[in-house]
Structure formats: structure tokens, C-alpha cells
Design an enzyme around this catalytic site. Structure first.
Site, mmCIF file in Angstrom:
data_model
loop_
_atom_site.group_PDB
_atom_site.id
_atom_site.type_symbol
_atom_site.label_atom_id
_atom_site.label_comp_id
_atom_site.label_asym_id
_atom_site.label_seq_id
_atom_site.Cartn_x
_atom_site.Cartn_y
_atom_site.Cartn_z
ATOM 1 N N ASP A 210 -32.616 -34.354 33.297
ATOM 2 C CA ASP A 210 -33.833 -34.649 32.539
ATOM 3 C C ASP A 210 -34.023 -36.155 32.374
ATOM 4 O OD1 ASP A 210 -36.152 -34.043 30.815
ATOM 5 O OD2 ASP A 210 -34.908 -35.091 29.354
ATOM 6 N N ARG B 126 -41.280 -39.050 35.673
ATOM 7 C CA ARG B 126 -42.579 -38.528 35.228
ATOM 8 C C ARG B 126 -43.382 -39.597 34.516
ATOM 9 N NH1 ARG B 126 -40.770 -34.315 31.398
ATOM 10 N NH2 ARG B 126 -42.969 -34.120 30.915
HETATM 11 N N1 URA Z 1 -40.270 -35.554 24.988
HETATM 12 C C1 URA Z 1 -39.321 -35.202 25.890
HETATM 13 O O1 URA Z 1 -38.132 -35.262 25.621
HETATM 14 N N2 URA Z 1 -39.743 -34.776 27.092
HETATM 15 C C2 URA Z 1 -41.027 -34.693 27.439
HETATM 16 O O2 URA Z 1 -41.326 -34.281 28.540
HETATM 17 C C3 URA Z 1 -42.006 -35.076 26.498
HETATM 18 C C4 URA Z 1 -41.593 -35.503 25.255
#
Ligand code: URA
Length: 425
Positions: free
Chosen positions: A161, A168
Site C-alpha cells: 500500500d 496513486r
Molecule cells: N487514506 C489512505 O490511507 N488511503 C487512501 O487511498 C486514501 C486515504
């Protein structure tokens, strides 16, 4: 398995298989799938979505990319809160010590601000000496001594992530319900909390601009948490206007301390108590009254312990920006609009936020709100004070406010919104 066939599947609106998802997340984390390939897949997901089965597998694959924390050694039940991000959203600061004061353990992994929304770690770093980066052992020690810890997620937690979120952020693929839900929930599930309350913001200052999208995001996250054995509920809360009367790092710490001292703005107190009740309920501690812990100073005691345990000085004076600029009411009447996005953008331009992850933030920068929507105002009275160390930025901040601060004639229509809009879970 090859990445081009995975991208083509989603580009052509197909459903990704579990094997495709596991492989692509793992290969991207290891560097075998290139950023430009993942960027193309993220855009295909942004445009064509993922169904609940795909989202669940995507989340599980991101959790599996790193370590899972374990708080089972603690005697208290663990509970956490996550906000999808807003303007003036300082709730974590009073909430974590408050819930700790009521008997739960609160392991709060937080982030930094990006764009117009603020970040909890940036706010707390305005306290001299306070450290956001703790080892897992230090985190447990603070939890044991203060009942709550607010810190940065370590590099070992959901590394897929971390990489994907940074990508992203620079490829226009943040505002996607499947990608937001899996991003947030992979970190929260890997964190190992027993229960979780989500604060899903709705309005101009939030990712989700309307209630339908916010409902879908909340329901997706609640299902992901529940499926992984984390008791999860969500509140949908208003972010059409900023929370409280301050936006900006040190300014928001000051306001949070006011709440912990038993004062503070009504909307911040209301949301803090609503989220505290949800967290305590989820942790099996619903007989404790958080309002009492705010009023009798025990929440403040836990705040002081938590800040001190992380190297901070709760009594040190907070940084103040070098320059101020007051914006006054152009006419008498009623403040009908105080737009969260406009205020967040102004605070960001004043130096409270960052454009790139590595940029520094100004601790003292931000916006103070002297009136809130629905308040009667008199021509010439201060509406906002802008704070910054870089006064040359003031004209850009003022430009951001255009159309976002509106005074209507006395008796003008004004749609008051409740702080908590709905509960899901
Ligand atoms: N916060 C996060 O951790 N991830 C996202 O995609 C959006 C906000």
C-alpha cells in the site's frame, strides 16, 4: 502470469482472478512489475472499478505484503479510529487519550497531510520533541504506560500500500472507492486492532463529495473489517465546512488541548464524544462515560502521558507564525458558506500542508475561523485570520477563498447540517 494480461483484463472491464491479484501485488512490491504498469492498472481500476470479491482479495494481498502487528499481550481491549481525511479534522488528538482514559488501548497509526487535508503526525510534530517514528517495542511501551499511542506506520506494515498510495497520488487515481477502501483497511487490519470505527467524511473538503459515494465506501470498509474479524462500524460525518475553529498544525493542537481541558468548539466536542462512544461500545466498554473523562481531567492526564512518552513537552509553547492577515465581513448579515475545500486550500497555500511527500510544513501556518455558518456577522468584523511564515503567499490564499466565504443578507437561507449524518455497521 504476466502483467499485461492483468492490465488488459481490467481495461476490458473483466473480473480479476484471485491468482492475478495475489501475483500483481506481490510482483509490484518486489519491483518486478514496473511503476508505469501498476499505474496503468490503477487507472483501469479507477475507471472500471472492482467488485467486492476482487476488493477483498486485493486487500488480503496488501496485508500479506508485510507484517501483522500483535497486541494480544495487552490486558485492555484494543480499538482504533480512522478518518478518511478532512479540513480542521483534529479529532484523533483528543479522542485517543479520551478513549484510553475510559479503559481501552488505542494503537493509532496515523499519516501526514497531503493536498488540502491535514495529517495528524504533522499536527503533533508542532509539539517540541515529539517523535512520530517508534519501533514496535516502543509503541507497545507507550500503549502500556499511556493507554494510547499515535505514531507513523512502520515500513513493514502493508508495504504494497505504501508503494501504491505514493503512485496513486501522482497518477490521479486516489479517488477510487475500491482503492481507498483496500488501502485504508489493509493498514488497519495489519495493525492488529480488535475493533475499528471509521469516520467517513462527506462534502467539499472530503474525498467523497456526496452521501451515496460515502455510503458505498463505508459499507465496503465495514465488510472488509468484519470479514477479517475486526469489529468495524462507520459514521458518515459532515465535511462541507471545516471542523472547529482552526485549520493548521499548531493551531489545531491548541484547539485539541482546549477540548481536553473541557472546553473547545461544540462540533469538535460532539464528534469526539460520538466517536469515543462508538469505540468504547466496539471494545465492550459501553458503560463508561467519555463526557465525564473530558470534564474531570482524566483524558488530559492521558494526553500529557502520551505526549511525554513520545519525547514531547505538553507544556512547551506552541509555534506561532510570523505573519497574520485578517479578513473581515464585507457586509452585515449571516455567514451562509464557509467552504471546507476553500479553507483547506488556503491553509495549504499558507504553508500548513505540502505539495510533495518530502516537503516540510510550517507548524504555525493556517486559518483561524472567527465565525461559523449560521452566525450573524457585522460589516467589518474579523471573519478569518490567516497565519503564515511566508506572507508573500497571502494573496494566493485569499484567492483560494473566493466564493468559499459568503455573507448573506440577515435572514438569508442557510442549510445547517448535523455533524454526524449516518451510522453504518
Ligand atoms: N487514506 C489512505 O490511507 N488511503 C487512501 O487511498 C486514501 C486515504
Amino acid at each position: 502470469m504476466d502483467v499485461i494480461s492483468v492490465i488488459r483484463t481490467k481495461r476490458d472491464r473483466g473480473e480479476l482472478t484471485g491468482e492475478q491479484i495475489d501475483w500483481v501485488i506481490d510482483a509490484y512490491t518486489r519491483g518486478e512489475v514496473a511503476h508505469e504498469q501498476m499505474s496503468s492498472l490503477a487507472m483501469a481500476i479507477f475507471l472500471n472499478g472492482m467488485n467486492r470479491t476482487e476488493i477483498a482479495r486485493w486487500t488480503a494481498a496488501m496485508i500479506a505484503s508485510g507484517e501483522r502487528m500483535d497486541f494480544s499481550a495487552l490486558t485492555r481491549p484494543t480499538t482504533d479510529k480512522h478518518s478518511t481525511g478532512g479540513v480542521g479534522d483534529k479529532i484523533t488528538l483528543p479522542l485517543a487519550p479520551l478513549v484510553a482514559a475510559c479503559g481501552a488501548a488505542v494503537p493509532q497509526l496515523s499519516g501526514r497531510g497531503l493536498g488540502h487535508t491535514g495529517g495528524t503526525l504533522d499536527k503533533l510534530e508542532s509539539l517540541p520533541g515529539w517523535r512520530a517514528h517508534l519501533s514496535n517495542t516502543e509503541m507497545l511501551d507507550v500503549l502500556r504506560s499511556a493507554g494510547a499511542v499515535i505514531c507513523a506506520a512502520g515500513d513493514g506494515l502493508a508495504p504494497a500500500d505504501k508503494k501504491l498510495y505514493a503512485l496513486r497520488d501522482v497518477t490521479g487515481t486516489v479517488e477510487s472507492i475500491p482503492l481507498i477502501a483496500s488501502s485504508i483497511m489493509s493498514k488497519k487490519i495489519a495493525e492488529g486492532t480488535g475493533s475499528l470505527v471509521l469516520d467517513v467524511k462527506v462534502g467539499s473538503g472530503a474525498f467523497m463529495k456526496n452521501l451515496d459515494d460515502a455510503r458505498e465506501l463505508a459499507a465496503t470498509m465495514v465488510e472488509l473489517g468484519t470479514d477479517h474479524g475486526v469489529r468495524t462500524t462507520a459514521l458518515l460525518t459532515d465535511m462541507a465546512t471545516p471542523l472547529g475553529r482552526t485549520v493548521g498544525n499548531a493551531l489545531e493542537v491548541r484547539e485539541s488541548v482546549e477540548v481536553l481541558a473541557g472546553g473547545g468548539p461544540a462540533d469538535v466536542v460532539e464528534l469526539t464524544l460520538a466517536l469515543a462512544r462508538e469505540m468504547l461500545d466496539a471494545a465492550g466498554l459501553k458503560d463508561t462515560d467519555p463526557a465525564k473523562a473530558l470534564a474531570d481531567g482524566t483524558a488530559m492526564d492521558h494526553w500529557r502521558r502520551m505526549i511525554t512518552a513520545q519525547g514531547g513537552d505538553p507544556d512547551a509553547p506552541l509555534p506561532v507564525a510570523r505573519g497574520q492577515h485578517v479578513i473581515t465581513a464585507p457586509s452585515s448579515g449571516v455567514l451562509t458558506t464557509l467552504d471546507a475545500y476553500a479553507i483547506g486550500l488556503a491553509a495549504w497555500r499558507l504553508g500548513a500542508g505540502r505539495a510533495r511527500k518530502e516537503d516540510p510544513v510550517q507548524a504555525g501556518a493556517g486559518v483561524e475561523l472567527h465565525a461559523k455558518p449560521g452566525d450573524a456577522v457585522v460589516a467589518g468584523q474579523p471573519l478569518l485570520t490567516l497565519h503564515t511564515d511566508t506572507p508573500e503567499k497571502i494573496p494566493y490564499a485569499v484567492e483560494a477563498l473566493e466564493g468559499g466565504v459568503v455573507v448573506g443578507a440577515a435572514g438569508a437561507g442557510f442549510a445547517a447540517s448535523p455533524v454526524v449524518l449516518e451510522r453504518i455497521g
